[in-house]
Write a protein that holds these residues in place. Structure first.
Motif, PDB file in Angstrom:
ATOM      1  N   ALA A   1      -2.719   5.284  -1.640  1.00  0.00           N
ATOM      2  CA  ALA A   1      -4.023   4.727  -1.237  1.00  0.00           C
ATOM      3  C   ALA A   1      -4.470   5.388   0.067  1.00  0.00           C
ATOM      4  CB  ALA A   1      -3.899   3.227  -1.050  1.00  0.00           C
ATOM      5  N   LEU A   2      -3.488   5.930   0.807  1.00  0.00           N
ATOM      6  CA  LEU A   2      -3.768   6.520   2.122  1.00  0.00           C
ATOM      7  C   LEU A   2      -2.877   7.741   2.332  1.00  0.00           C
ATOM      8  CD1 LEU A   2      -4.890   6.311   5.115  1.00  0.00           C
ATOM      9  CD2 LEU A   2      -2.887   4.907   5.600  1.00  0.00           C
ATOM     10  N   ILE A   3      -3.462   8.788   2.905  1.00  0.00           N
ATOM     11  CA  ILE A   3      -2.666   9.945   3.347  1.00  0.00           C
ATOM     12  C   ILE A   3      -2.796  10.031   4.866  1.00  0.00           C
ATOM     13  CG2 ILE A   3      -2.342  12.446   3.213  1.00  0.00           C
ATOM     14  CD1 ILE A   3      -3.679  12.408   0.479  1.00  0.00           C
TER      15      ILE A   3
ATOM     16  N   THR B   1       5.167  -3.678   4.629  1.00  0.00           N
ATOM     17  CA  THR B   1       4.267  -3.807   3.473  1.00  0.00           C
ATOM     18  C   THR B   1       3.877  -2.462   2.860  1.00  0.00           C
ATOM     19  OG1 THR B   1       2.505  -3.838   5.109  1.00  0.00           O
ATOM     20  CG2 THR B   1       3.199  -5.967   4.206  1.00  0.00           C
ATOM     21  N   VAL B   2       4.278  -1.348   3.483  1.00  0.00           N
ATOM     22  CA  VAL B   2       3.856  -0.058   2.927  1.00  0.00           C
ATOM     23  C   VAL B   2       5.014   0.637   2.192  1.00  0.00           C
ATOM     24  CG1 VAL B   2       2.028   0.323   4.626  1.00  0.00           C
ATOM     25  CG2 VAL B   2       4.291   1.258   5.058  1.00  0.00           C
ATOM     26  N   GLU B   3       4.626   1.326   1.131  1.00  0.00           N
ATOM     27  CA  GLU B   3       5.590   2.165   0.402  1.00  0.00           C
ATOM     28  C   GLU B   3       5.260   3.610   0.772  1.00  0.00           C
ATOM     29  OE1 GLU B   3       6.567   3.526  -4.173  1.00  0.00           O
ATOM     30  OE2 GLU B   3       5.353   1.734  -3.845  1.00  0.00           O
ATOM     31  N   ILE B   4       6.245   4.278   1.382  1.00  0.00           N
ATOM     32  CA  ILE B   4       5.957   5.599   1.959  1.00  0.00           C
ATOM     33  C   ILE B   4       6.579   6.719   1.147  1.00  0.00           C
ATOM     34  CG2 ILE B   4       6.415   7.087   3.961  1.00  0.00           C
ATOM     35  CD1 ILE B   4       6.237   4.655   5.717  1.00  0.00           C
ATOM     36  N   GLN B   5       5.807   7.781   0.951  1.00  0.00           N
ATOM     37  CA  GLN B   5       6.409   9.055   0.546  1.00  0.00           C
ATOM     38  C   GLN B   5       6.320   9.972   1.757  1.00  0.00           C
ATOM     39  OE1 GLN B   5       5.693  10.634  -3.341  1.00  0.00           O
ATOM     40  NE2 GLN B   5       5.747  12.724  -2.593  1.00  0.00           N
TER      41      GLN B   5
ATOM     42  N   MET C   1       0.847  -1.198   0.000  1.00  0.00           N
ATOM     43  CA  MET C   1       0.000   0.000   0.000  1.00  0.00           C
ATOM     44  C   MET C   1       0.886   1.253   0.000  1.00  0.00           C
ATOM     45  SD  MET C   1      -2.929   1.249   2.723  1.00  0.00           S
ATOM     46  CE  MET C   1      -2.018   0.625   4.068  1.00  0.00           C
ATOM     47  N   LYS C   2       0.501   2.218  -0.851  1.00  0.00           N
ATOM     48  CA  LYS C   2       1.262   3.477  -0.907  1.00  0.00           C
ATOM     49  C   LYS C   2       0.676   4.480   0.095  1.00  0.00           C
ATOM     50  CE  LYS C   2       2.975   3.768  -5.599  1.00  0.00           C
ATOM     51  NZ  LYS C   2       2.962   4.686  -6.751  1.00  0.00           N
ATOM     52  N   VAL C   3       1.552   5.057   0.918  1.00  0.00           N
ATOM     53  CA  VAL C   3       1.091   5.989   1.958  1.00  0.00           C
ATOM     54  C   VAL C   3       1.881   7.293   1.875  1.00  0.00           C
ATOM     55  CG1 VAL C   3       0.740   6.332   4.434  1.00  0.00           C
ATOM     56  CG2 VAL C   3       0.568   4.030   3.473  1.00  0.00           C
ATOM     57  N   LEU C   4       1.156   8.388   1.734  1.00  0.00           N
ATOM     58  CA  LEU C   4       1.780   9.712   1.761  1.00  0.00           C
ATOM     59  C   LEU C   4       1.660  10.266   3.187  1.00  0.00           C
ATOM     60  CD1 LEU C   4       2.926  12.322   0.401  1.00  0.00           C
ATOM     61  CD2 LEU C   4       0.547  12.946  -0.109  1.00  0.00           C
ATOM     62  N   ILE C   5       2.808  10.625   3.773  1.00  0.00           N
ATOM     63  CA  ILE C   5       2.790  11.222   5.124  1.00  0.00           C
ATOM     64  C   ILE C   5       3.183  12.689   4.993  1.00  0.00           C
ATOM     65  CG2 ILE C   5       3.797  11.169   7.438  1.00  0.00           C
ATOM     66  CD1 ILE C   5       4.383   8.188   7.004  1.00  0.00           C
TER      67      ILE C   5
END
Ligand SMILES: NC(=O)c1ccc[n+]([C@@H]2O[C@H](COP(=O)([O-])OP(=O)(O)OC[C@H]3O[C@@H](n4cnc5c(N)ncnc54)[C@H](OP(=O)(O)O)[C@@H]3O)[C@@H](O)[C@H]2O)c1
Length: 288
Positions: free
Chosen positions: A51-53, A23-27, A1-5
């Motif tokens: 997919a999530l911010i 399991t997460v790919e973070i920006q 899952m791609k997560v923007l923080i």
């Protein structure tokens, strides 16, 4: 899952990076992604397609906010709305963090998520406004996590302030008639990652460490634990103060303990006692 923080360089932002599941790919976006600039948020979402911010960006200077109302509202209300709009446009879910300071502290039992928001200060009002705007835009899908008294090894927080004063001063007075729950940024980050794995979860929930303390209790524990960890070399007397004896620009709630049951039910997580987390954090600080 791609997560923007967003706000990734803050206390919570760094804790999220440290505790992220494999399991997460973070920006991780720091100040360079300004939540007050809608176009920048739209660009970031369009190019990364999260997919999530997790919006960990905030204006958190509680006392300064009293004289910087516009800045506080720009980040904590307009900024939240901007992030919510960008998330909606990109089909991303949003986790927003809010504060116990949306409440007035007149209760004597833990605040429920549905209790009425009645902030006493500008910071609390700006966070409450951010919550309202987010609910209006994405109430059915977004998660709002209220927390309180956050600290981490790095950052402007009560623990670091106390450690500095305990090294520099021969005695200290600390407010004893405001009660809440100290919360380690890493325990908040852990529950946020759990929410990230529960795609159907929505609404407003509370999370803090377990237990209750006054700022005075917290200071006494910081000194005891820091002495035991070898971070301080001598104990100084700490005396309890009433709020009126230590005037600050922003009024604070006398009681801001949060009821965490809805979060415990939704995530299956049990909070650790605040003193256990304080000990762990100070141990990490010593080993750093
Ligand atoms: N700290 C607490 O005791 C506490 C208690 C209850 C709830 N909360 C909430 O918990 C969340 C995390 O707090 P925290 O303690 O991690 O705060 P923090 O350490 O102050 O981190 C917030 C981050 O947001 C950044 N930021 C400020 N304005 C921004 C903007 N316009 N665009 C993008 N980034 C911006 C800050 O950058 P600069 O440092 O460069 O300004 C900082 O890196 C916040 O929502 C806060 O309201 C905090």
């Amino acid at each position: 899952m791609k997560v923007l923080i967003t706000g990734a360089a803050g206390q919570l932002g760094r804790a999220l990076l440290k505790t992220a599941p494999g399991t997460v790919e973070i920006q991780a976006a720091g100040r360079e992604l300004d939540v007050c600039v809608p176009a920048a948020l739209a660009d970031a979402v369009r190019s990364f397609k999260p997919a999530l911010i997790v919006n960990a960006a905030a204006y958190t200077a509680v006392d300064r906010a009293e004289s910087e109302r516009d800045r506080a509202f720009a980040v904590n209300a307009d900024g939240v709305e901007n992030v919510a709009r960008a998330a909606h446009a990109g089909g991303a879910r949003l986790i927003q963090v809010s504060t116990d300071f949306v409440f007035d502290g007149r209760k004597s039992s833990p605040y429920l998520p549905e209790d009425e928001m009645r902030p006493l200060n500008v910071y609390g009002a700006s966070k409450a406004e951010g919550e309202k705007r987010l609910r209006a835009l994405a109430g059915a899908t977004a998660v709002i996590v209220r927390t309180g008294w956050l600290y981490a090894a790095k950052g402007q927080n009560f623990v670091n302030t106390m450690l500095r004063l305990m090294r520099d001063k021969d005695s200290l007075g600390v407010i004893a008639d405001q009660v809440g729950t100290p919360t380690w940024a890493e325990s908040l980050a852990e529950v946020i990652w759990k929410i990230a794995g529960e795609p159907k979860m929505a609404g407003t929930h509370h999370w803090s460490d377990a237990g209750v303390a006054s700022w005075y209790d917290f200071a006494v524990a910081i000194q005891e634990e820091a002495l035991a960890a070898g971070l301080l070399s001598r104990a100084i007397p700490i005396r309890p103060l009433a709020t009126f004896e230590y005037p600050l620009p922003a009024r604070r709630p006398a009681y801001s303990v949060l009821d965490k049951r809805s979060m415990m039910l939704a995530t299956g997580m049990m909070p650790r006692h605040w003193r256990v987390n304080l000990r762990t954090m100070l141990g990490e600080l010593r080993n750093a």
